[in-house]
Design an enzyme around this catalytic site. Structure first.
Site, PDB file in Angstrom:
ATOM      1  N   HIS A 209       0.827  -1.211   0.000  1.00  0.00           N
ATOM      2  CA  HIS A 209       0.000   0.000   0.000  1.00  0.00           C
ATOM      3  C   HIS A 209       0.863   1.263   0.000  1.00  0.00           C
ATOM      4  CE1 HIS A 209      -3.266   2.676   0.980  1.00  0.00           C
ATOM      5  NE2 HIS A 209      -2.405   3.267   1.778  1.00  0.00           N
TER       6      HIS A 209
ATOM      7  N   GLU B 110      -4.140 -12.114 -14.136  1.00  0.00           N
ATOM      8  CA  GLU B 110      -3.367 -11.979 -12.894  1.00  0.00           C
ATOM      9  C   GLU B 110      -3.349 -13.269 -12.097  1.00  0.00           C
ATOM     10  OE1 GLU B 110      -4.876  -8.795 -10.456  1.00  0.00           O
ATOM     11  OE2 GLU B 110      -6.955  -9.288 -10.873  1.00  0.00           O
TER      12      GLU B 110
ATOM     13  N   ASP C 205      -0.302  -9.335  -8.837  1.00  0.00           N
ATOM     14  CA  ASP C 205      -0.868 -10.605  -8.360  1.00  0.00           C
ATOM     15  C   ASP C 205      -0.284 -11.787  -9.115  1.00  0.00           C
ATOM     16  OD1 ASP C 205      -2.655 -10.141  -6.202  1.00  0.00           O
ATOM     17  OD2 ASP C 205      -3.934  -9.031  -7.583  1.00  0.00           O
TER      18      ASP C 205
ATOM     19  N   CYS D 108      -0.773  -3.553 -16.479  1.00  0.00           N
ATOM     20  CA  CYS D 108      -1.104  -2.486 -15.529  1.00  0.00           C
ATOM     21  C   CYS D 108      -0.485  -2.726 -14.153  1.00  0.00           C
ATOM     22  CB  CYS D 108      -2.609  -2.292 -15.417  1.00  0.00           C
ATOM     23  SG  CYS D 108      -3.459  -3.743 -14.817  1.00  0.00           S
TER      24      CYS D 108
END
Ligand code: PEP
Ligand code: MG
Length: 571
Positions: free
Chosen positions: A186, A428, A452, A499
């Site tokens: 994060h 992902e 991921d 992305c």
């Protein structure tokens, strides 16, 4: 000190260290319980006013922050809770800070003992409020995030939560250093969104760095210098000045096309996922939005965001994009992102559990509300829908049926939308990569979610710095998976992009170009630099050269080969 590069750049400033802010107040006997009660009321009023001031400072529409602050303010004024501490004043003749501390520990222990995530989070709120009141009663400073620091600062913390970052005076922050977190944590995503350098996974940072220490951060190679000598500072200033000038140049170039020397055009889009990102979105400085993470609309609320609220946000982005693409990813909740009001089951392995499209296909009403909002926004721009975490064709088909149903309901209401809205998926999961030939037949585009994908292929948690050495974008298995996806997309004639964070991992860009990528989606401040790199490359030449590099078996060999390849083209 050394850590993992989270967000590139150079930063220098004085350290502000976030330590465990909960303090243990002293316990002493009092003689005047009424005076003690008055002391409490004053501290309560100070905290209440401070919270009101914070709420007033919030930007319009920052509903998540507003919900959090309102919840905290209602705890500050909760007389039932503080009444328990106040009622002990006369019989026990003990100071009020200690009684609040004691009552707080009792209730937090009760809430913590439950399995209810809602109560657990409320326990954290109660602890925070009690701590603030205790600090105020003891005449101590506020939490570090609320203080307006003078000059340039480097935030040093064990870890930073979204709540920690809400209050920070971001214009003063020159860097983030955290002990926890991997390259896609994060803190890193936040740092990139703010274009602030970040180094994560720095062991011992909180104990070795003191408040006020002067810090130099080189977030290209992950090194941190504490209280360096004059010559080191001068050297640093020279390098960072050159970097700053280059950055300015890249920024000015961000609106130009990224075309390789042999004429292949690649879109460089931005990733965004909060209100600030949408407010600051400038379509002239990129080729569109490659990933709108929509979770922010659902997090820190008391109930689901309705269709109108979502429509307003998606439409704003679609209009601002001026015809450039805006890829809206449907809700990707679960995993490390939990929402109280969704009442999701507690799981042993949340990243392998009920998350993203799995939830949406079960909570169809929630999914359709979002799909209707995205569809309505598609009447105002080049909007595309993207599903996260797909693992089989059944899920893709079911999700597309939901899109059809949402379209049907809008038709009935004569609401406008783009009938031909493109619908794509994120690749992902290893499952999606391995069967990407099949999925490509029924998808309009692919976007590789490498954050991921790497964690699932290498079985190493993306948030965990202990296994960061395994979470490696250059592991041959990861590169083979991405190449498979590229070949399958090409065979079906659909476009594919990236992305995840590897889209901006500089040494890998030649590889993505050689594989035939048509879109890279990155943090806004990186667009210009990535375009600059693309312009220095020749795709046909790279295609020959990468074959050799991919014969390497060790991740480090491959990374070294790719770095040299890039250095040969670009400096
Ligand atoms: C990814 O997994 O690469 C991705 C872009 O999605 P997120 O980081 O939101 O999981
Ligand atoms: Mg993901």
């Amino acid at each position: 000190m050394q850590g993992i590069v989270g967000s590139i750049g150079y930063g220098c400033g004085n350290a502000v260290v976030k330590r465990d802010r909960n303090i243990t107040p002293p316990k002493y006997t009092i003689s005047d319980p009424d005076a003690e009660q008055r002391r409490f009321r004053e501290a309560q009023k100070t905290c209440d006013l401070r919270m009101t001031a914070l709420i007033e400072k919030l930007d319009d529409g920052n509903d998540q922050a507003l919900d959090i602050f309102n919840a905290l303010q209602s705890i500050i004024n909760d007389d039932a809770f503080f009444g328990m501490a106040l009622s002990r004043l006369k019989p026990e003749m003990i100071n009020i800070e200690h009684l609040i501390y004691d009552e707080c520990n009792k209730i937090v222990a009760q809430f913590d003992a439950t399995d209810d995530t809602y109560l657990k989070e409320r326990a954290v709120d109660i602890e925070n409020v009690c701590n603030d009141i205790i600090r105020t009663l003891m005449g101590l400073g506020q939490d570090f995030t609320e203080v307006d620091h003078e000059g340039d600062i480097i935030i040093v913390a064990d870890d930073l939560s979204p709540a920690d970052t809400l209050n920070m005076k971001k214009s003063a922050i020159r860097g983030f250093i955290t002990e926890k977190g991997g390259a896609t944590s994060h803190t890193v995503i936040l740092a990139k969104a703010l274009s602030i350098p970040a180094i994560v996974g720095v062991k011992g940072a909180v104990s070795l760095i003191s408040d006020g220490d002067f810090i130099l951060m080189d977030a290209f190679n992950g090194t941190i210098k504490v209280n360096p000598g004059i010559s080191e500072i001068q050297q640093f200033e020279t390098i960072s000045k050159i970097y700053g000038e280059k950055q300015q140049q890249y920024l000015e170039d961000a609106n130009k096309n990224a075309i390789t020397k042999d004429g292949f055009s690649i879109d460089v889009n931005i990733n965004t996922g909060d209100l600030d990102g949408i407010k600051n979105f400038n379509a002239d400085l990129c080729d569109g939005v490659g990933l709108l993470r929509t979770e922010f609309l659902y997090l820190s609320r008391k109930s689901y965001p309705d269709e109108e609220l979502q429509y307003k946000v998606y439409k704003e982005l679609a209009v601002k994009a001026k015809g450039k693409e805006v890829i809206v990813r449907t809700l990707d909740i679960g995993g490390d992102k939990q929402i109280d009001y969704m009442d999701l089951p507690k799981e042993e392995n949340p990243f392998l559990g009920f998350r993203a499209i799995r939830i949406c296909l079960e909570r169809r009403d929630v999914f359709k509300t979002q799909l209707r909002a995205i569809l309505r926004a598609s009447a105002h721009g080049n909007v595309k829908i993207m599903f996260p975490m797909i693992v089989n064709l059944e899920e893709l088909r079911l999700a597309k049926i939901c899109v059809e149903e949402a379209k049907q309901s809008l038709r009935k209401e004569q609401k406008k939308f783009n009938e031909n809205i493109p619908v794509g998926i994120m690749i992902e999961t290893p499952a999606a990569a391995l069967m990407s030939d099949v999925l490509a037949e029924e998808s309009d585009f692919f976007s590789i979610g490498s954050n991921d994908l790497i964690q699932y292929i290498t079985a190493s948690d993306r948030m965990n710095e202990r296994v960061h050495y395994l979470y490696d974008s250059c592991n041959l298995s990861v590169l083979r998976a991405i190449r498979t996806v590229a070949l399958n997309a090409e065979a079906s004639g659909i476009q594919w992009g990236i992305c995840g964070e590897v889209a901006s991992e500089e040494s890998l860009i030649p590889l993505w170009v050689a594989f035939g990528v048509s879109e890279l989606s990155v943090a806004p401040f990186l667009v210009g630099r990535i375009k600059h790199i693309i312009r220095s490359l020749n795709k046909a030449e790279l295609q020959k050269k990468v074959e050799n590099i991919l014969k390497g078996k060790l991740a480090e060999e491959i990374r070294q080969g790719l770095t040299e390849l890039l250095e040969g083209n670009f400096n």
